[in-house]
Enzyme design. Structure first.
Site, PDB file in Angstrom:
ATOM      1  N   CYS A  58       0.826  -1.202   0.000  1.00 22.04           N
ATOM      2  CA  CYS A  58       0.000   0.000   0.000  1.00 22.04           C
ATOM      3  C   CYS A  58       0.864   1.257   0.000  1.00 22.04           C
ATOM      4  O   CYS A  58       0.540   2.254  -0.655  1.00 22.04           O
ATOM      5  CB  CYS A  58      -0.912   0.008   1.229  1.00 22.04           C
ATOM      6  SG  CYS A  58      -1.855  -1.525   1.468  1.00 22.04           S
ATOM      7  N   THR A  59       1.961   1.214   0.721  1.00 18.98           N
ATOM      8  CA  THR A  59       2.807   2.386   0.926  1.00 18.98           C
ATOM      9  C   THR A  59       3.816   2.595  -0.187  1.00 18.98           C
ATOM     10  O   THR A  59       4.101   3.732  -0.581  1.00 18.98           O
ATOM     11  CB  THR A  59       3.543   2.271   2.274  1.00 18.98           C
ATOM     12  OG1 THR A  59       2.568   2.157   3.324  1.00 18.98           O
ATOM     13  CG2 THR A  59       4.426   3.472   2.535  1.00 18.98           C
TER      14      THR A  59
END
Length: 202
Positions: A58-59
């Site tokens: 996600c990051t």
């Protein structure tokens, strides 16, 4: 409901923290309600949801990917891009600031109410995460789902975290080439070019 094409968004309210310089002290934020109507009404919106703020894929891939392609999405007829996770507003705001996100807006579905209402909530107890969102994305027009993407293998306590179907590049390609709006523009261009050719022959 599910996130099938043609379905309308459920009515849900989220509690968000917004910066307000009129608030005195070291924490100039206040609570503000955000509803699905605020997000989707009269707009063409991309919403993508992921398992958790600060988690690796996600990051490093998904959130910064949408941020870097933001202008391309806007030029292709999208009004807003939202990132959602079953995290509280404090976590989502901190993640957005840490990742230097300027354009993509974050939505804290802290209790999982929205994610549950669209049947995308899964148990990640095997990772001690509790209830989280399966990774998905959707393109909505005035609150109606125009297209949706779901990573394969959705289940409770999944051993992996698939990523590919909801990549921003794939969604942008659909919007630019395959969506009804894109095909309408292509038809208009074809008709215009046809008229132009006739004008040159006359």
């Amino acid at each position: 409901m599910n996130i099938g094409v043609g379905n309308r968004m459920p009515l849900v309210k989220w509690n968000t923290r917004v910066r307000d310089e009129t608030v005195e002290g070291d924490n100039p934020y206040r609570w503000e309600s955000l509803t699905t109507a605020d997000v989707f009404k009269d707009k063409r919106v991309v919403l993508f949801s992921l398992p958790g703020a600060f988690t690796p894929t996600c990051t490093t891939k998904q959130l910064p990917g949408f941020e870097s392609l933001y202008d391309d999405f806007i030029e292709s007829g999208v009004d807003e891009i939202y990132c959602m996770s079953v995290n509280d507003s404090f976590v989502m705001n901190a993640w957005s600031r840490w990742a230097n996100i300027k354009n993509v807006k974050v939505i804290p579905d802290g209790s999982g109410e929205f994610t549950s209402a669209i049947s995308m909530l899964v148990d990640k107890g095997n990772l001690t995460f509790g209830q989280r969102s399966w990774r998905f994305a959707m393109l909505c027009n005035d609150g109606v789902i125009e297209q949706s993407w779901i990573e394969p293998g959705m289940c409770d306590n999944a051993q992996d975290d698939p990523y590919g179907e909801t990549a921003p590049e794939k969604i942008l390609e659909y919007i630019q080439l395959e969506s009804p709006l894109a095909k309408g523009r292509e038809l208009q261009l074809t008709l215009f070019e046809g008229l132009d050719s006739k004008d040159k022959m006359s």
